[in-house]
Design a protein around this motif. Structure first.
Motif, PDB file in Angstrom:
ATOM      1  N   GLY A 192       0.797  -1.224   0.000  1.00  0.00           N
ATOM      2  CA  GLY A 192       0.000   0.000   0.000  1.00  0.00           C
ATOM      3  C   GLY A 192       0.828   1.271   0.000  1.00  0.00           C
ATOM      4  N   GLN A 193       2.151   1.150  -0.163  1.00  0.00           N
ATOM      5  CA  GLN A 193       3.024   2.326  -0.260  1.00  0.00           C
ATOM      6  C   GLN A 193       3.495   2.430  -1.714  1.00  0.00           C
ATOM      7  OE1 GLN A 193       6.036   2.467   2.879  1.00  0.00           O
ATOM      8  NE2 GLN A 193       4.761   1.172   4.186  1.00  0.00           N
ATOM      9  N   THR A 194       2.835   3.242  -2.475  1.00  0.00           N
ATOM     10  CA  THR A 194       3.073   3.320  -3.919  1.00  0.00           C
ATOM     11  C   THR A 194       4.406   3.995  -4.221  1.00  0.00           C
ATOM     12  OG1 THR A 194       0.702   3.447  -4.326  1.00  0.00           O
ATOM     13  CG2 THR A 194       2.154   4.145  -6.112  1.00  0.00           C
ATOM     14  N   ILE A 195       5.237   3.303  -4.982  1.00  0.00           N
ATOM     15  CA  ILE A 195       6.536   3.849  -5.382  1.00  0.00           C
ATOM     16  C   ILE A 195       6.310   5.036  -6.311  1.00  0.00           C
ATOM     17  CG2 ILE A 195       8.738   3.349  -6.500  1.00  0.00           C
ATOM     18  CD1 ILE A 195       8.179   0.366  -5.887  1.00  0.00           C
ATOM     19  N   GLN A 196       7.089   6.102  -6.091  1.00  0.00           N
ATOM     20  CA  GLN A 196       6.984   7.291  -6.942  1.00  0.00           C
ATOM     21  C   GLN A 196       8.331   7.534  -7.637  1.00  0.00           C
ATOM     22  OE1 GLN A 196       6.888  11.484  -5.445  1.00  0.00           O
ATOM     23  NE2 GLN A 196       4.746  11.443  -6.126  1.00  0.00           N
ATOM     24  N   PRO A 197       8.560   6.898  -8.798  1.00  0.00           N
ATOM     25  CA  PRO A 197       9.816   7.125  -9.526  1.00  0.00           C
ATOM     26  C   PRO A 197       9.766   8.452 -10.282  1.00  0.00           C
ATOM     27  CG  PRO A 197       8.453   5.570 -10.729  1.00  0.00           C
ATOM     28  CD  PRO A 197       7.706   5.905  -9.471  1.00  0.00           C
ATOM     29  N   TRP A 198      10.850   9.195 -10.223  1.00  0.00           N
ATOM     30  CA  TRP A 198      10.939  10.474 -10.925  1.00  0.00           C
ATOM     31  C   TRP A 198      11.834  10.343 -12.150  1.00  0.00           C
ATOM     32  CZ3 TRP A 198       8.634  15.240  -9.829  1.00  0.00           C
ATOM     33  CH2 TRP A 198       7.777  15.239  -8.721  1.00  0.00           C
ATOM     34  N   GLY A 199      11.511  11.119 -13.173  1.00  0.00           N
ATOM     35  CA  GLY A 199      12.307  11.150 -14.397  1.00  0.00           C
ATOM     36  C   GLY A 199      13.357  12.245 -14.353  1.00  0.00           C
ATOM     37  N   MET A 200      13.975  12.496 -15.510  1.00  0.00           N
ATOM     38  CA  MET A 200      15.077  13.469 -15.589  1.00  0.00           C
ATOM     39  C   MET A 200      15.074  14.103 -16.978  1.00  0.00           C
ATOM     40  SD  MET A 200      19.049  12.730 -14.525  1.00  0.00           S
ATOM     41  CE  MET A 200      18.593  12.381 -12.821  1.00  0.00           C
ATOM     42  N   ASN A 201      15.600  15.343 -17.063  1.00  0.00           N
ATOM     43  CA  ASN A 201      15.606  16.073 -18.333  1.00  0.00           C
ATOM     44  C   ASN A 201      16.256  15.258 -19.452  1.00  0.00           C
ATOM     45  OD1 ASN A 201      18.006  16.776 -16.668  1.00  0.00           O
ATOM     46  ND2 ASN A 201      18.677  17.796 -18.534  1.00  0.00           N
ATOM     47  N   ALA A 202      15.670  15.336 -20.626  1.00  0.00           N
ATOM     48  CA  ALA A 202      16.018  14.428 -21.720  1.00  0.00           C
ATOM     49  C   ALA A 202      17.456  14.571 -22.188  1.00  0.00           C
ATOM     50  CB  ALA A 202      15.064  14.646 -22.891  1.00  0.00           C
ATOM     51  N   ALA A 203      18.044  15.782 -22.106  1.00  0.00           N
ATOM     52  CA  ALA A 203      19.400  15.993 -22.614  1.00  0.00           C
ATOM     53  C   ALA A 203      20.477  15.538 -21.635  1.00  0.00           C
ATOM     54  CB  ALA A 203      19.606  17.473 -22.950  1.00  0.00           C
ATOM     55  N   SER A 204      20.078  15.095 -20.464  1.00  0.00           N
ATOM     56  CA  SER A 204      21.032  14.747 -19.418  1.00  0.00           C
ATOM     57  C   SER A 204      21.860  13.513 -19.751  1.00  0.00           C
ATOM     58  CB  SER A 204      20.273  14.501 -18.099  1.00  0.00           C
ATOM     59  OG  SER A 204      21.102  13.871 -17.156  1.00  0.00           O
ATOM     60  N   GLY A 205      23.188  13.629 -19.584  1.00  0.00           N
ATOM     61  CA  GLY A 205      24.043  12.455 -19.716  1.00  0.00           C
ATOM     62  C   GLY A 205      23.835  11.471 -18.586  1.00  0.00           C
ATOM     63  N   THR A 206      23.440  11.975 -17.408  1.00  0.00           N
ATOM     64  CA  THR A 206      23.149  11.101 -16.275  1.00  0.00           C
ATOM     65  C   THR A 206      21.903  10.264 -16.542  1.00  0.00           C
ATOM     66  OG1 THR A 206      24.215  12.660 -14.765  1.00  0.00           O
ATOM     67  CG2 THR A 206      22.669  11.093 -13.781  1.00  0.00           C
ATOM     68  N   LYS A 207      20.917  10.842 -17.205  1.00  0.00           N
ATOM     69  CA  LYS A 207      19.734  10.078 -17.626  1.00  0.00           C
ATOM     70  C   LYS A 207      20.127   9.005 -18.636  1.00  0.00           C
ATOM     71  CE  LYS A 207      15.554  10.382 -20.454  1.00  0.00           C
ATOM     72  NZ  LYS A 207      16.029   9.573 -21.600  1.00  0.00           N
ATOM     73  N   ARG A 208      20.852   9.409 -19.659  1.00  0.00           N
ATOM     74  CA  ARG A 208      21.212   8.470 -20.728  1.00  0.00           C
ATOM     75  C   ARG A 208      22.032   7.302 -20.179  1.00  0.00           C
ATOM     76  NH1 ARG A 208      25.821   8.774 -24.308  1.00  0.00           N
ATOM     77  NH2 ARG A 208      25.547   7.326 -26.018  1.00  0.00           N
ATOM     78  N   THR A 209      22.946   7.600 -19.265  1.00  0.00           N
ATOM     79  CA  THR A 209      23.784   6.546 -18.702  1.00  0.00           C
ATOM     80  C   THR A 209      22.969   5.616 -17.809  1.00  0.00           C
ATOM     81  OG1 THR A 209      25.658   8.086 -18.743  1.00  0.00           O
ATOM     82  CG2 THR A 209      25.894   6.102 -17.407  1.00  0.00           C
ATOM     83  N   PHE A 210      22.101   6.176 -16.969  1.00  0.00           N
ATOM     84  CA  PHE A 210      21.295   5.379 -16.048  1.00  0.00           C
ATOM     85  C   PHE A 210      20.365   4.434 -16.809  1.00  0.00           C
ATOM     86  CE2 PHE A 210      17.547   5.042 -13.098  1.00  0.00           C
ATOM     87  CZ  PHE A 210      18.185   4.350 -12.084  1.00  0.00           C
ATOM     88  N   GLN A 211      19.693   4.924 -17.839  1.00  0.00           N
ATOM     89  CA  GLN A 211      18.775   4.045 -18.572  1.00  0.00           C
ATOM     90  C   GLN A 211      19.552   2.949 -19.307  1.00  0.00           C
ATOM     91  OE1 GLN A 211      16.767   7.082 -20.780  1.00  0.00           O
ATOM     92  NE2 GLN A 211      17.993   6.845 -22.627  1.00  0.00           N
TER      93      GLN A 211
END
Length: 384
Positions: A192-211
């Motif tokens: 009953g504790q819903t996970i809330q995942p957050w995204g990241m700005n599309a141009a981010s290298g940290t986003k690209r690497t994490f995905q």
């Protein structure tokens, strides 16, 4: 074009004299008999891109801008005031610093991908990137990548959420929205504790690497992945924007960020707490040796025509003057080892020591010897 070889003999003699007086082992001159990027003119060069590496590059640029160089024309009103003296008027012999007194500055972060595109479009002179070269099909055949440090990407939660261990598969299931309840993931946590995942700005290298680590094409694509109240994804590494968002649920939210930024900047990390990944803690040691699963290189990016590797040496080849030559010399300064640096004019420490302090202050780890291909950097050419 100023040939480094012309000053090499004088430099060597000066080093020998210094060594005889001080009893020190002399540093060799830069081994570039074919020329340099110097042209006796100060050039302004501008970088753009990564948020993660912004603070490091600002510190690096300060040390480069301070580095010793040519004797300058300081005559008020002269058409060449501030430029290098030439001929017999030039008394400087140490060519290991910033000879032309070029000055480098970084623009405010836009994201790694945006910065590399600005470089390719001729809008800036070099770029900052926290993600690796794109590889085949990425359209980067005109640029070179120079890794100068290592970083980790850490998974963080907030509020009263107790940290533990998450596997790569579990993290992928959170961001692809196939697992949505904290009770499914952690022992002893009620449902009953819903996970809330957050995204990241599309141009981010940290986003690209994490995905890439998670094996997802787009970590922002899941219907459960949160944006800010203004309809955009948050900019990387800065928890403050989450804390002030009306939709942020501190006890259920989960995000990711640079380990270097987490360590170095308490104001940006706020109350974020780090999880293990695959049973491994992020640390300087685990990032350096690659045992931490989410380890990456950080990159300085140049146009190939401006700066390229000279085989497996710390020497950098490329443009012989103008802004391109200035980028060439900036890149060589970044990648050369301790013996090729002169002393900082303000502290008396070598510029290598000054740069070591900036690595520490901004949380990054110098490349271990095993990762180096050119001086203290790892060189990788971009491909089409």
């Amino acid at each position: 074009m100023k040939l480094k070889v012309l000053v090499a003999g004088v430099i060597a003699a000066a080093f020998l004299t210094t060594a005889a007086v001080a009893g020190a082992v002399p540093n060799p001159p830069e081994p570039d008999p074919t020329g340099s990027g110097w042209d006796d003119v100060n050039d302004l060069i501008v970088g753009s891109g990564s948020d993660t590496t912004y603070a490091f590059m600002q510190g690096f640029e300060r040390i480069y801008n301070q580095a010793n160089g040519c004797d300058t024309n300081n005559s008020t009103g002269s058409a060449t005031v501030g430029q290098c003296l030439t001929g017999s008027a030039q008394g400087q012999t140490d060519a290991r610093g910033n000879w032309d007194h070029d000055y480098a500055v970084s623009k405010y972060p836009t994201g790694s991908g945006a910065g590399v595109k600005e470089l390719q479009d001729g809008k800036v002179d070099y770029a900052r990137s926290s993600s690796a070269p794109a590889g085949a099909g990425g359209g980067q055949s005109d640029v070179n990548f120079w890794a100068y440090g290592k970083d980790g990407i850490v998974v963080v939660t907030f509020g009263n959420r107790t940290t533990g261990n998450l596997t790569t598969a579990q993290l992928a299931s959170i961001w692809n929205c196939s697992v949505t309840d904290w009770g499914t993931l952690t022992t002893g946590t009620p449902n009953g504790q819903t996970i809330q995942p957050w995204g990241m700005n599309a141009a981010s290298g940290t986003k690209r690497t994490f995905q890439g680590f998670l094996g997802l094409a787009d970590v922002n694509a899941g219907a459960c992945v949160k944006k800010l109240d203004n309809g955009i994804f948050p900019f990387e590494n800065d928890v403050k924007q989450l804390n002030t968002d009306p939709g942020f649920q501190a006890n259920n939210a989960i995000w990711w960020m640079s380990y270097a930024e987490f360590k170095a900047f308490a104001y940006k990390r706020q109350d974020a707490k780090v999880w293990q990944v695959n049973g491994v803690d992020a640390s300087n040691a685990s990032v350096s040796n690659g045992s931490y699963p989410f380890t990456r290189f950080i990159w300085h990016v140049t146009k190939k025509v401006d700066a390229t590797a000279d085989a497996a040496t710390e020497n950098v080849l490329g443009a012989s003057g103008g802004k391109g030559g200035a980028v060439r010399e900036l890149t060589e300064f970044l990648c050369k080892g301790t013996g090729s640096h002169s002393n900082n004019l303000f502290s008396g420490l070598t510029n290598y020591q000054e740069l070591s302090a900036i690595y520490t202050a901004t949380g990054f780890v110098r490349l271990p010897v095993a990762d180096r291909t050119n001086g203290i950097c790892k060189f990788q050419a971009g491909v089409a």
